[in-house]
Motif scaffolding. Structure first.
Motif, PDB file in Angstrom:
ATOM      1  N   ARG A 180       0.829  -1.210   0.000  1.00 54.86           N
ATOM      2  CA  ARG A 180       0.000   0.000   0.000  1.00 54.86           C
ATOM      3  C   ARG A 180       0.867   1.266   0.000  1.00 54.86           C
ATOM      4  O   ARG A 180       0.535   2.256  -0.646  1.00 54.86           O
ATOM      5  CB  ARG A 180      -0.920  -0.024   1.214  1.00 54.86           C
ATOM      6  CG  ARG A 180      -2.078   0.947   1.171  1.00 54.86           C
ATOM      7  CD  ARG A 180      -3.088   0.602   0.106  1.00 54.86           C
ATOM      8  NE  ARG A 180      -3.682  -0.712   0.226  1.00 54.86           N
ATOM      9  CZ  ARG A 180      -4.768  -1.008   0.951  1.00 54.86           C
ATOM     10  NH1 ARG A 180      -5.365  -0.057   1.640  1.00 54.86           N
ATOM     11  NH2 ARG A 180      -5.269  -2.226   0.962  1.00 54.86           N
ATOM     12  N   GLU A 181       1.989   1.239   0.739  1.00 54.99           N
ATOM     13  CA  GLU A 181       2.871   2.407   0.792  1.00 54.99           C
ATOM     14  C   GLU A 181       3.446   2.712  -0.589  1.00 54.99           C
ATOM     15  O   GLU A 181       3.542   3.872  -1.004  1.00 54.99           O
ATOM     16  CB  GLU A 181       4.021   2.180   1.784  1.00 54.99           C
ATOM     17  CG  GLU A 181       3.585   2.070   3.229  1.00 54.99           C
ATOM     18  CD  GLU A 181       3.139   0.661   3.591  1.00 54.99           C
ATOM     19  OE1 GLU A 181       3.113  -0.219   2.705  1.00 54.99           O
ATOM     20  OE2 GLU A 181       2.798   0.443   4.775  1.00 54.99           O
ATOM     21  N   GLU A 182       3.859   1.666  -1.312  1.00 57.83           N
ATOM     22  CA  GLU A 182       4.440   1.835  -2.634  1.00 57.83           C
ATOM     23  C   GLU A 182       3.398   2.361  -3.625  1.00 57.83           C
ATOM     24  O   GLU A 182       3.695   3.240  -4.447  1.00 57.83           O
ATOM     25  CB  GLU A 182       5.002   0.506  -3.137  1.00 57.83           C
ATOM     26  CG  GLU A 182       6.167  -0.022  -2.319  1.00 57.83           C
ATOM     27  CD  GLU A 182       6.607  -1.400  -2.760  1.00 57.83           C
ATOM     28  OE1 GLU A 182       6.055  -1.911  -3.759  1.00 57.83           O
ATOM     29  OE2 GLU A 182       7.500  -1.968  -2.113  1.00 57.83           O
ATOM     30  N   TRP A 183       2.192   1.817  -3.533  1.00 59.37           N
ATOM     31  CA  TRP A 183       1.123   2.234  -4.437  1.00 59.37           C
ATOM     32  C   TRP A 183       0.763   3.699  -4.190  1.00 59.37           C
ATOM     33  O   TRP A 183       0.607   4.490  -5.125  1.00 59.37           O
ATOM     34  CB  TRP A 183      -0.100   1.334  -4.232  1.00 59.37           C
ATOM     35  CG  TRP A 183      -1.129   1.442  -5.331  1.00 59.37           C
ATOM     36  CD1 TRP A 183      -1.008   2.120  -6.506  1.00 59.37           C
ATOM     37  CD2 TRP A 183      -2.431   0.853  -5.332  1.00 59.37           C
ATOM     38  NE1 TRP A 183      -2.159   1.992  -7.254  1.00 59.37           N
ATOM     39  CE2 TRP A 183      -3.050   1.223  -6.552  1.00 59.37           C
ATOM     40  CE3 TRP A 183      -3.124   0.055  -4.436  1.00 59.37           C
ATOM     41  CZ2 TRP A 183      -4.335   0.825  -6.889  1.00 59.37           C
ATOM     42  CZ3 TRP A 183      -4.412  -0.350  -4.776  1.00 59.37           C
ATOM     43  CH2 TRP A 183      -5.009   0.025  -5.982  1.00 59.37           C
ATOM     44  N   ALA A 184       0.656   4.077  -2.933  1.00 60.69           N
ATOM     45  CA  ALA A 184       0.328   5.462  -2.586  1.00 60.69           C
ATOM     46  C   ALA A 184       1.410   6.426  -3.075  1.00 60.69           C
ATOM     47  O   ALA A 184       1.113   7.498  -3.612  1.00 60.69           O
ATOM     48  CB  ALA A 184       0.143   5.591  -1.076  1.00 60.69           C
ATOM     49  N   ALA A 185       2.667   6.024  -2.896  1.00 57.79           N
ATOM     50  CA  ALA A 185       3.777   6.875  -3.337  1.00 57.79           C
ATOM     51  C   ALA A 185       3.756   7.044  -4.851  1.00 57.79           C
ATOM     52  O   ALA A 185       4.011   8.130  -5.377  1.00 57.79           O
ATOM     53  CB  ALA A 185       5.107   6.281  -2.886  1.00 57.79           C
ATOM     54  N   ARG A 210      -9.305  -8.537  -0.512  1.00 57.57           N
ATOM     55  CA  ARG A 210      -9.045  -9.697   0.344  1.00 57.57           C
ATOM     56  C   ARG A 210      -7.542  -9.783   0.578  1.00 57.57           C
ATOM     57  O   ARG A 210      -6.807 -10.272  -0.276  1.00 57.57           O
ATOM     58  CB  ARG A 210      -9.517 -10.984  -0.313  1.00 57.57           C
ATOM     59  CG  ARG A 210     -11.010 -11.108  -0.514  1.00 57.57           C
ATOM     60  CD  ARG A 210     -11.327 -12.479  -1.053  1.00 57.57           C
ATOM     61  NE  ARG A 210     -12.650 -12.575  -1.643  1.00 57.57           N
ATOM     62  CZ  ARG A 210     -13.053 -13.590  -2.376  1.00 57.57           C
ATOM     63  NH1 ARG A 210     -12.218 -14.616  -2.605  1.00 57.57           N
ATOM     64  NH2 ARG A 210     -14.266 -13.613  -2.897  1.00 57.57           N
ATOM     65  N   GLY A 211      -7.104  -9.272   1.713  1.00 59.80           N
ATOM     66  CA  GLY A 211      -5.671  -9.267   1.983  1.00 59.80           C
ATOM     67  C   GLY A 211      -4.941  -8.408   0.974  1.00 59.80           C
ATOM     68  O   GLY A 211      -5.235  -7.229   0.794  1.00 59.80           O
ATOM     69  N   LYS A 212      -3.987  -9.019   0.271  1.00 64.29           N
ATOM     70  CA  LYS A 212      -3.195  -8.295  -0.726  1.00 64.29           C
ATOM     71  C   LYS A 212      -3.813  -8.348  -2.118  1.00 64.29           C
ATOM     72  O   LYS A 212      -3.251  -7.802  -3.071  1.00 64.29           O
ATOM     73  CB  LYS A 212      -1.772  -8.871  -0.782  1.00 64.29           C
ATOM     74  CG  LYS A 212      -0.966  -8.672   0.504  1.00 64.29           C
ATOM     75  CD  LYS A 212       0.432  -9.228   0.353  1.00 64.29           C
ATOM     76  CE  LYS A 212       1.245  -9.006   1.628  1.00 64.29           C
ATOM     77  NZ  LYS A 212       2.623  -9.559   1.503  1.00 64.29           N
ATOM     78  N   LYS A 213      -4.971  -9.003  -2.222  1.00 66.77           N
ATOM     79  CA  LYS A 213      -5.600  -9.141  -3.533  1.00 66.77           C
ATOM     80  C   LYS A 213      -6.800  -8.213  -3.681  1.00 66.77           C
ATOM     81  O   LYS A 213      -7.540  -7.960  -2.732  1.00 66.77           O
ATOM     82  CB  LYS A 213      -6.028 -10.589  -3.767  1.00 66.77           C
ATOM     83  CG  LYS A 213      -4.858 -11.538  -3.982  1.00 66.77           C
ATOM     84  CD  LYS A 213      -5.339 -12.926  -4.376  1.00 66.77           C
ATOM     85  CE  LYS A 213      -4.161 -13.847  -4.655  1.00 66.77           C
ATOM     86  NZ  LYS A 213      -4.612 -15.212  -5.072  1.00 66.77           N
ATOM     87  N   LEU A 214      -6.961  -7.714  -4.896  1.00 65.64           N
ATOM     88  CA  LEU A 214      -8.095  -6.863  -5.243  1.00 65.64           C
ATOM     89  C   LEU A 214      -8.861  -7.538  -6.369  1.00 65.64           C
ATOM     90  O   LEU A 214      -8.261  -8.004  -7.350  1.00 65.64           O
ATOM     91  CB  LEU A 214      -7.609  -5.475  -5.681  1.00 65.64           C
ATOM     92  CG  LEU A 214      -8.661  -4.447  -6.104  1.00 65.64           C
ATOM     93  CD1 LEU A 214      -8.169  -3.025  -5.796  1.00 65.64           C
ATOM     94  CD2 LEU A 214      -8.986  -4.544  -7.603  1.00 65.64           C
ATOM     95  N   TYR A 215     -10.170  -7.595  -6.243  1.00 64.51           N
ATOM     96  CA  TYR A 215     -11.021  -8.194  -7.265  1.00 64.51           C
ATOM     97  C   TYR A 215     -11.939  -7.114  -7.832  1.00 64.51           C
ATOM     98  O   TYR A 215     -12.595  -6.385  -7.088  1.00 64.51           O
ATOM     99  CB  TYR A 215     -11.865  -9.324  -6.675  1.00 64.51           C
ATOM    100  CG  TYR A 215     -11.053 -10.456  -6.109  1.00 64.51           C
ATOM    101  CD1 TYR A 215     -10.778 -11.593  -6.867  1.00 64.51           C
ATOM    102  CD2 TYR A 215     -10.556 -10.385  -4.805  1.00 64.51           C
ATOM    103  CE1 TYR A 215     -10.022 -12.633  -6.340  1.00 64.51           C
ATOM    104  CE2 TYR A 215      -9.794 -11.416  -4.284  1.00 64.51           C
ATOM    105  CZ  TYR A 215      -9.536 -12.537  -5.054  1.00 64.51           C
ATOM    106  OH  TYR A 215      -8.775 -13.563  -4.531  1.00 64.51           O
TER     107      TYR A 215
END
Length: 229
Positions: A180-185, A210-215
């Motif tokens: 999430r930190e990398e994506w936000a940056a 779901r955890g680290k996965k996005l659907y």
């Protein structure tokens, strides 16, 4: 030898070269491998460019600090053979104006700019191959930057999120997201802001986390047409 032949051939800079040509280049480059620990800078924003770096092992973040102290991640280098730090060296800048940070224990090969013009020691056709491959790298990075501009061109955070998903996962409905930190940056937003918007999208039935996965569950439309220049 600074790295195995397989590692040399995995780098775009050395593509199209046979073993004899690689051996000739190895002689000129020498064994200039460097190891950095997690959190250590490979170069800083004020460092004078003197070398090109090729990732042998590990992970590197290329970033920049804003006057307000915010850290912006420009890109991440994590594929064996990826090159970084070359642009500022060739445009004769006094400093990198960005930093390269080891995200874990990282090993790199450092190459002097002089290798690209050793006409007396390297065969002319070999130098031309190096120069041509370097131009391919420049073109590829220019394209990647163009894609990022398109992603960040969204008027809202939601549009940026959707643009990102369509750019990097155009045909997938099950997506393993970066940290999430990398994506936000990458999106140039705060982590809490990104999390809040993802939460809203989930409540609206557009996505499921779901955890680290996005659907992807609903209809999402990017603000650009993927694949356009």
């Amino acid at each position: 030898m600074p790295m195995h032949t397989k590692q040399w051939k995995s780098c775009v800079l050395f593509q199209g070269m046979d073993d004899c040509e690689l051996e000739e280049i190895i002689k000129q480059i020498g064994n200039h491998t460097k190891t950095y620990q997690k959190g250590e800078f490979i170069f800083g924003e004020d460092t004078k460019p003197t070398e090109i770096y090729i990732l042998l092992d590990g992970k590197v973040s290329i970033g920049k600090d804003t006057p307000s102290g915010k850290h912006i991640i420009i890109t991440q280098i994590e594929e064996e053979g990826d090159m970084f730090g070359e642009v500022y060296l060739f445009i004769k800048k006094e400093s990198y104006e960005m930093y390269a940070l080891a995200e874990e224990e990282t090993k790199v090969l450092a190459i002097s700019k002089s290798v690209f013009g050793i006409q007396s020691e390297l065969k002319r056709n070999l130098v031309l191959k190096l120069q041509e491959n370097l131009m391919r790298i420049f073109a590829s990075k220019a394209y990647q930057m163009n894609q990022k501009i398109k992603i960040l061109g969204g008027a809202s955070l939601r549009e940026k999120i959707v643009n990102y998903l369509f750019e990097f996962y155009p045909k997938e409905t099950e997506i393993l997201l970066p940290r999430r930190e990398e994506w936000a940056a990458y999106l140039n937003v705060t982590r809490p802001s990104l999390s809040r918007e993802l939460g809203k999208m989930q409540k609206e039935g557009l996505i499921e986390m779901r955890g680290k996965k996005l659907y992807i569950r609903g209809e999402l439309t990017p603000t650009f047409i993927s694949g356009d220049n």
